[in-house]
Design an enzyme around this catalytic site. Structure first.
Site, PDB file in Angstrom:
ATOM      1  N   ARG A  21      -2.028   8.734   4.469  1.00  0.00           N
ATOM      2  CA  ARG A  21      -1.660   8.317   3.106  1.00  0.00           C
ATOM      3  C   ARG A  21      -2.017   6.836   2.919  1.00  0.00           C
ATOM      4  O   ARG A  21      -2.945   6.492   2.211  1.00  0.00           O
ATOM      5  CB  ARG A  21      -0.155   8.574   2.881  1.00  0.00           C
ATOM      6  CG  ARG A  21       0.273   8.556   1.427  1.00  0.00           C
ATOM      7  CD  ARG A  21       0.446   7.183   0.836  1.00  0.00           C
ATOM      8  NE  ARG A  21       1.469   6.395   1.525  1.00  0.00           N
ATOM      9  CZ  ARG A  21       1.625   5.097   1.331  1.00  0.00           C
ATOM     10  NH1 ARG A  21       0.847   4.443   0.496  1.00  0.00           N
ATOM     11  NH2 ARG A  21       2.561   4.425   1.983  1.00  0.00           N
ATOM     12  N   ASP A  22      -1.320   5.955   3.616  1.00  0.00           N
ATOM     13  CA  ASP A  22      -1.504   4.515   3.418  1.00  0.00           C
ATOM     14  C   ASP A  22      -2.903   4.075   3.851  1.00  0.00           C
ATOM     15  O   ASP A  22      -3.493   3.176   3.256  1.00  0.00           O
ATOM     16  CB  ASP A  22      -0.437   3.756   4.226  1.00  0.00           C
ATOM     17  CG  ASP A  22      -0.066   2.422   3.615  1.00  0.00           C
ATOM     18  OD1 ASP A  22      -0.770   1.969   2.696  1.00  0.00           O
ATOM     19  OD2 ASP A  22       0.914   1.806   4.064  1.00  0.00           O
ATOM     20  N   HIS A 213       8.370  -0.630   7.756  1.00  0.00           N
ATOM     21  CA  HIS A 213       6.959  -0.326   7.505  1.00  0.00           C
ATOM     22  C   HIS A 213       6.212  -1.663   7.455  1.00  0.00           C
ATOM     23  O   HIS A 213       6.206  -2.331   6.427  1.00  0.00           O
ATOM     24  CB  HIS A 213       6.884   0.436   6.168  1.00  0.00           C
ATOM     25  CG  HIS A 213       5.524   0.711   5.629  1.00  0.00           C
ATOM     26  ND1 HIS A 213       5.039   1.988   5.443  1.00  0.00           N
ATOM     27  CD2 HIS A 213       4.536  -0.107   5.192  1.00  0.00           C
ATOM     28  CE1 HIS A 213       3.832   1.941   4.918  1.00  0.00           C
ATOM     29  NE2 HIS A 213       3.496   0.671   4.753  1.00  0.00           N
ATOM     30  N   HIS A 215       2.801  -4.080   7.917  1.00  0.00           N
ATOM     31  CA  HIS A 215       1.347  -4.193   8.022  1.00  0.00           C
ATOM     32  C   HIS A 215       1.045  -5.345   8.981  1.00  0.00           C
ATOM     33  O   HIS A 215       1.815  -6.302   9.075  1.00  0.00           O
ATOM     34  CB  HIS A 215       0.712  -4.427   6.649  1.00  0.00           C
ATOM     35  CG  HIS A 215       0.608  -3.170   5.848  1.00  0.00           C
ATOM     36  ND1 HIS A 215      -0.586  -2.543   5.576  1.00  0.00           N
ATOM     37  CD2 HIS A 215       1.566  -2.390   5.288  1.00  0.00           C
ATOM     38  CE1 HIS A 215      -0.365  -1.441   4.878  1.00  0.00           C
ATOM     39  NE2 HIS A 215       0.938  -1.318   4.686  1.00  0.00           N
ATOM     40  N   CYS A 246      -8.379  -2.007   2.245  1.00  0.00           N
ATOM     41  CA  CYS A 246      -9.643  -1.655   1.613  1.00  0.00           C
ATOM     42  C   CYS A 246     -10.771  -2.519   2.176  1.00  0.00           C
ATOM     43  O   CYS A 246     -10.665  -3.734   2.237  1.00  0.00           O
ATOM     44  CB  CYS A 246      -9.527  -1.871   0.104  1.00  0.00           C
ATOM     45  SG  CYS A 246     -11.065  -1.553  -0.732  1.00  0.00           S
ATOM     46  N   ASN A 255      -1.784  -0.953   8.601  1.00  0.00           N
ATOM     47  CA  ASN A 255      -0.413  -0.897   9.123  1.00  0.00           C
ATOM     48  C   ASN A 255      -0.392  -1.290  10.590  1.00  0.00           C
ATOM     49  O   ASN A 255      -1.423  -1.329  11.254  1.00  0.00           O
ATOM     50  CB  ASN A 255       0.108   0.538   9.018  1.00  0.00           C
ATOM     51  CG  ASN A 255       0.158   1.031   7.597  1.00  0.00           C
ATOM     52  OD1 ASN A 255      -0.869   1.383   7.034  1.00  0.00           O
ATOM     53  ND2 ASN A 255       1.332   1.041   7.015  1.00  0.00           N
TER      54      ASN A 255
HETATM   55 ZN    ZN Z   1       1.862   0.165   3.466  1.00  0.00          ZN
END
Ligand code: ZN
Length: 318
Positions: A21-22, A213, A215, A246, A255
């Site tokens: 997902r991420d 969560h 990064h 990106c 992450n």
């Molecule tokens: Zn994230």
């Protein structure tokens, strides 16, 4: 020391994989649906039991995840894991329920500016959407999680007040949501900030189940995980190979890496239930899928006790 008993008594830590997902959402080239499902199945096969598989956001907003329903339908090993998906509103929630997810993840940013950029809404409007999602979920066999984006800093506003994070967490709690993810969306968390937020949250909402969560944008991801562990957090989100960010957005990075996280947790005496060697093979497969080197480190170095044949090693010549 009875090593076998120590093994059996290791405290459990939940590792939630968010890479498909991420991570995948930032990939510029569409990843075929069957390959997404293959990666999730391989992760489950390696022992990962919590997967945030995809997102039921508008297919126009995130074309890469337009196949959310189809990916979930293709999973072979799904019964072995808890499958979650991101949902932005009631419509997304209906789609996610139709795909049979076990958990729906709502998200609101602690920063008004970031919330506007990310969701095109004010924090108040986004919380109203979460309320609609909670209504859709009521009485259905699905859990709700509330995520707070930019919980440790915002790329537009800078420092985020702890009170802003608490207000969103309290709004979630008022809707009956007892699972909270604190998202470090652009890698601005540091050990002192993580400590401050977790302590304030523990005082205000002691029954909230908190996941972290991070990064790894500034290399502090695993240091922040250790701070969370010390403060009692037992759920962490990560992406395979450190996927994410990106390629066309300078400075955006992925992450905390799942193999590096599992390695650190297991070597620190925690039980993740994950097979590190199998996980490394999944990371290498994902590297081949996206066609570029991923930032994961354990996938390159191998487990700590990986042994080399001295005869095959190069000899220094000086
Ligand atoms: Zn994230």
């Amino acid at each position: 020391m009875d090593f076998a008993r120590a093994e059996a008594n290791r405290p459990k830590v939940t590792v939630t994989e968010v890479g498909t997902r991420d991570g995948f959402q930032a990939e510029p080239v569409f990843i075929p649906t069957a390959i997404k499902a293959e990666v999730i199945d391989a992760l489950i096969g390696a022992g990962v039991r919590h997967v945030e598989a995809t997102s039921f956001v508008s297919p126009r907003a995130v074309p890469q995840l337009a196949d959310a329903h189809e990916v979930l339908a293709l999973l072979q090993r799904r019964a072995e894991a808890h499958v979650a998906a991101l949902v932005p509103n009631a419509r997304g929630a209906e789609r996610a329920l139709g795909a049979g997810v076990e958990e729906m993840v709502c998200f609101v940013s602690a920063s008004e500016t970031h919330n506007g950029k990310n969701l095109n809404a004010t924090i108040a409007q986004s919380l109203a959407n979460v309320g609609e999602v909670a209504q859709v979920a009521a009485g259905r066999p699905v859990a709700l999680r509330g995520a707070v984006a930019c919980a440790f800093g915002c790329p537009f506003e800078g420092d985020v007040a702890v009170g802003a994070v608490l207000r969103i967490a309290e709004a979630y709690a008022a809707l009956g949501i007892d699972r909270l993810t604190l998202g470090d969306t652009t890698g601005m968390a540091t050990p002192p900030i993580v400590t401050r937020v977790l302590q304030a949250l523990g005082e205000r909402l002691p029954r909230m189940r908190v996941a972290l969560h991070f990064h790894n944008t500034r290399g502090a991801g695993l240091a922040n995980v250790l701070v969370g562990l010390d403060l009692g957090v037992r759920e962490f989100e990560s992406s395979i190979g450190g996927l994410g960010g990106c390629p066309f957005a300078p400075g955006a990075t992925g992450n905390v890496c799942t193999e590096d996280l599992v390695y650190l947790l297991e070597e620190s005496g925690f039980d993740t239930g994950v097979d590190l060697d199998a996980l490394i093979r999944v990371a290498q497969r994902v590297e081949a899928i996206v066609g570029r080197a991923l930032p994961g480190q354990v996938m390159k170095a191998g487990p700590r006790l990986r042994r080399y044949d001295p005869a095959a090693a190069r000899r220094a010549t000086g």
